[in-house]
Design a protein around this motif. Structure first.
Motif, PDB file in Angstrom:
ATOM      1  N   ARG A  90       0.816  -1.204   0.000  1.00  0.00           N
ATOM      2  CA  ARG A  90       0.000   0.000   0.000  1.00  0.00           C
ATOM      3  C   ARG A  90       0.853   1.258   0.000  1.00  0.00           C
ATOM      4  O   ARG A  90       1.817   1.348   0.777  1.00  0.00           O
ATOM      5  CB  ARG A  90      -0.942   0.023   1.205  1.00  0.00           C
ATOM      6  N   LEU A  91       0.462   2.183  -0.873  1.00  0.00           N
ATOM      7  CA  LEU A  91       1.036   3.515  -0.879  1.00  0.00           C
ATOM      8  C   LEU A  91       0.005   4.444  -0.276  1.00  0.00           C
ATOM      9  O   LEU A  91      -1.078   4.628  -0.845  1.00  0.00           O
ATOM     10  CB  LEU A  91       1.370   3.977  -2.301  1.00  0.00           C
ATOM     11  N   GLU A  92       0.261   4.988   0.878  1.00  0.00           N
ATOM     12  CA  GLU A  92      -0.732   5.814   1.581  1.00  0.00           C
ATOM     13  C   GLU A  92      -0.880   7.199   0.949  1.00  0.00           C
ATOM     14  O   GLU A  92      -1.961   7.726   0.826  1.00  0.00           O
ATOM     15  CB  GLU A  92      -0.352   5.968   3.050  1.00  0.00           C
ATOM     16  N   SER A  93       0.240   7.787   0.541  1.00  0.00           N
ATOM     17  CA  SER A  93       0.226   9.118  -0.067  1.00  0.00           C
ATOM     18  C   SER A  93       1.301   9.125  -1.146  1.00  0.00           C
ATOM     19  O   SER A  93       2.470   9.394  -0.872  1.00  0.00           O
ATOM     20  CB  SER A  93       0.500  10.192   0.981  1.00  0.00           C
ATOM     21  N   ALA A  94       0.881   8.799  -2.366  1.00  0.00           N
ATOM     22  CA  ALA A  94       1.844   8.569  -3.436  1.00  0.00           C
ATOM     23  C   ALA A  94       2.656   9.827  -3.755  1.00  0.00           C
ATOM     24  O   ALA A  94       2.132  10.955  -3.747  1.00  0.00           O
ATOM     25  CB  ALA A  94       1.128   8.082  -4.680  1.00  0.00           C
ATOM     26  N   ALA A  95       3.940   9.602  -4.048  1.00  0.00           N
ATOM     27  CA  ALA A  95       4.855  10.678  -4.428  1.00  0.00           C
ATOM     28  C   ALA A  95       5.492  10.329  -5.775  1.00  0.00           C
ATOM     29  O   ALA A  95       5.654   9.149  -6.090  1.00  0.00           O
ATOM     30  CB  ALA A  95       5.940  10.841  -3.368  1.00  0.00           C
ATOM     31  N   PRO A  96       5.868  11.349  -6.552  1.00  0.00           N
ATOM     32  CA  PRO A  96       6.494  11.066  -7.863  1.00  0.00           C
ATOM     33  C   PRO A  96       7.704  10.141  -7.768  1.00  0.00           C
ATOM     34  O   PRO A  96       7.969   9.371  -8.701  1.00  0.00           O
ATOM     35  CB  PRO A  96       6.884  12.462  -8.365  1.00  0.00           C
ATOM     36  N   SER A  97       8.423  10.174  -6.645  1.00  0.00           N
ATOM     37  CA  SER A  97       9.598   9.303  -6.475  1.00  0.00           C
ATOM     38  C   SER A  97       9.216   7.826  -6.388  1.00  0.00           C
ATOM     39  O   SER A  97      10.088   6.951  -6.478  1.00  0.00           O
ATOM     40  CB  SER A  97      10.365   9.693  -5.210  1.00  0.00           C
ATOM     41  N   GLN A  98       7.932   7.558  -6.228  1.00  0.00           N
ATOM     42  CA  GLN A  98       7.470   6.175  -6.177  1.00  0.00           C
ATOM     43  C   GLN A  98       7.035   5.647  -7.545  1.00  0.00           C
ATOM     44  O   GLN A  98       6.573   4.503  -7.655  1.00  0.00           O
ATOM     45  CB  GLN A  98       6.335   6.040  -5.164  1.00  0.00           C
ATOM     46  N   THR A  99       7.211   6.452  -8.575  1.00  0.00           N
ATOM     47  CA  THR A  99       7.012   5.968  -9.935  1.00  0.00           C
ATOM     48  C   THR A  99       8.041   4.874 -10.209  1.00  0.00           C
ATOM     49  O   THR A  99       9.243   5.094 -10.076  1.00  0.00           O
ATOM     50  CB  THR A  99       7.191   7.118 -10.947  1.00  0.00           C
ATOM     51  N   SER A 100       7.559   3.692 -10.573  1.00  0.00           N
ATOM     52  CA  SER A 100       8.461   2.553 -10.698  1.00  0.00           C
ATOM     53  C   SER A 100       7.677   1.361 -11.238  1.00  0.00           C
ATOM     54  O   SER A 100       6.467   1.439 -11.461  1.00  0.00           O
ATOM     55  CB  SER A 100       9.059   2.207  -9.328  1.00  0.00           C
ATOM     56  N   VAL A 101       8.386   0.270 -11.434  1.00  0.00           N
ATOM     57  CA  VAL A 101       7.744  -1.014 -11.714  1.00  0.00           C
ATOM     58  C   VAL A 101       7.868  -1.856 -10.447  1.00  0.00           C
ATOM     59  O   VAL A 101       8.979  -2.016  -9.922  1.00  0.00           O
ATOM     60  CB  VAL A 101       8.388  -1.737 -12.904  1.00  0.00           C
ATOM     61  N   TYR A 102       6.756  -2.361  -9.971  1.00  0.00           N
ATOM     62  CA  TYR A 102       6.725  -3.109  -8.718  1.00  0.00           C
ATOM     63  C   TYR A 102       6.531  -4.593  -9.010  1.00  0.00           C
ATOM     64  O   TYR A 102       5.649  -4.980  -9.774  1.00  0.00           O
ATOM     65  CB  TYR A 102       5.602  -2.598  -7.819  1.00  0.00           C
ATOM     66  N   PHE A 103       7.380  -5.400  -8.396  1.00  0.00           N
ATOM     67  CA  PHE A 103       7.301  -6.848  -8.573  1.00  0.00           C
ATOM     68  C   PHE A 103       7.046  -7.530  -7.236  1.00  0.00           C
ATOM     69  O   PHE A 103       7.659  -7.192  -6.218  1.00  0.00           O
ATOM     70  CB  PHE A 103       8.596  -7.403  -9.170  1.00  0.00           C
ATOM     71  N   CYS A 104       6.178  -8.504  -7.288  1.00  0.00           N
ATOM     72  CA  CYS A 104       5.941  -9.388  -6.157  1.00  0.00           C
ATOM     73  C   CYS A 104       6.593 -10.726  -6.481  1.00  0.00           C
ATOM     74  O   CYS A 104       6.650 -11.144  -7.653  1.00  0.00           O
ATOM     75  CB  CYS A 104       4.444  -9.564  -5.949  1.00  0.00           C
TER      76      CYS A 104
END
Lengths: 113, 113
Positions: B77-91
């Motif tokens: 969970r991203l509670e308050s998204a920020a531009p620095s969290q732009t990415s590809v997320y892998f599980c």
């Protein structure tokens, strides 16, 4: 700084050529994993090396772990366009908690037909 | 075989919005992981879960929370998204025995404007 350094960062080869990708650590590697990633997809497990001096092959891809267990190489013989993608090495560099891996930054491989 | 399934595959958020990335595995694995992949930086571990009911911070946990809902599911969970969290997320998931490879989902491509 990266705990696992991959070289080169990118590689462009002509179809049919051989190539080598290296993965180096300043620490002992307790289990070294090679993965391949195609654009827009997840990581596909290729092979895992554990013992110093170990070598494994799958089709035209061979991976080795050196005797000191601080460097691994991935060698592709007679490259094909299907080999193109991003190759990543991952390893347990601490030896204290199996499962958690540190990854290199990846090597982008382009194979021209 | 489904393996590791991630949803959504793509998402665009505005700064400050919240969202949850979903991950489920059908391999009966105890261990599950969340990574982010950024250009030139390889995969970096955000959080991991060694078993149902337990979670631990990885290398880059700030700005994220996780929930291990049951053995199959591990959400980020991203509670308050920020531009620095732009990415590809892998599980990913793995069996909780030594030297077992991690199995990855296809990723979620997240852009934060």
């Amino acid at each position: 700084s990266q705990e696992l350094e991959q070289s080169p960062q990118s590689l462009i080869v002509q179809e049919g050529k051989n190539l080598t990708i290296n993965c180096t650590s300043s620490k002992t590697l307790y289990g070294l994993y090679w993965y391949k990633q195609k654009y827009g997809e997840g990581l596909i497990f290729l092979m895992m090396l554990q013992k110093g001096g170990e070598e494994k092959s799958h089709e035209k891809i061979t991976a080795k772990l050196d005797e000191k267990k601080q460097q691994s190489s991935l060698h592709i013989t007679a490259s094909q366009p299907s080999h193109a993608g991003i190759y990543l090495c991952g390893a347990d560099v601490g030896g204290t908690s199996y499962g958690k891996l540190t990854f290199g930054q990846g090597t982008i491989l382009t194979v021209h037909p | 075989n489904a393996g590791v399934t991630q949803t959504p595959k793509f998402q665009v958020l505005k700064t400050g919005q919240s969202m949850t990335l979903q991950c489920a595995q059908d391999m009966n694995h105890n261990s599950m992981y969340w990574y982010r992949q950024d250009p030139g930086m390889g995969l970096r571990l955000i959080y991991y879960s060694a078993s149902e009911g337990t979670t631990d911070k990885g290398e880059v946990p700030n700005g994220y929370n996780v929930s291990r809902l049951n053995k199959r599911e591990f959400s980020l969970r991203l509670e308050s998204a920020a531009p620095s969290q732009t990415s590809v997320y892998f599980c990913a998931s793995s069996a909780d025995r030594p030297n077992q490879p991690q199995h990855f989902g296809d990723g979620t491509r997240l852009s934060i404007l």
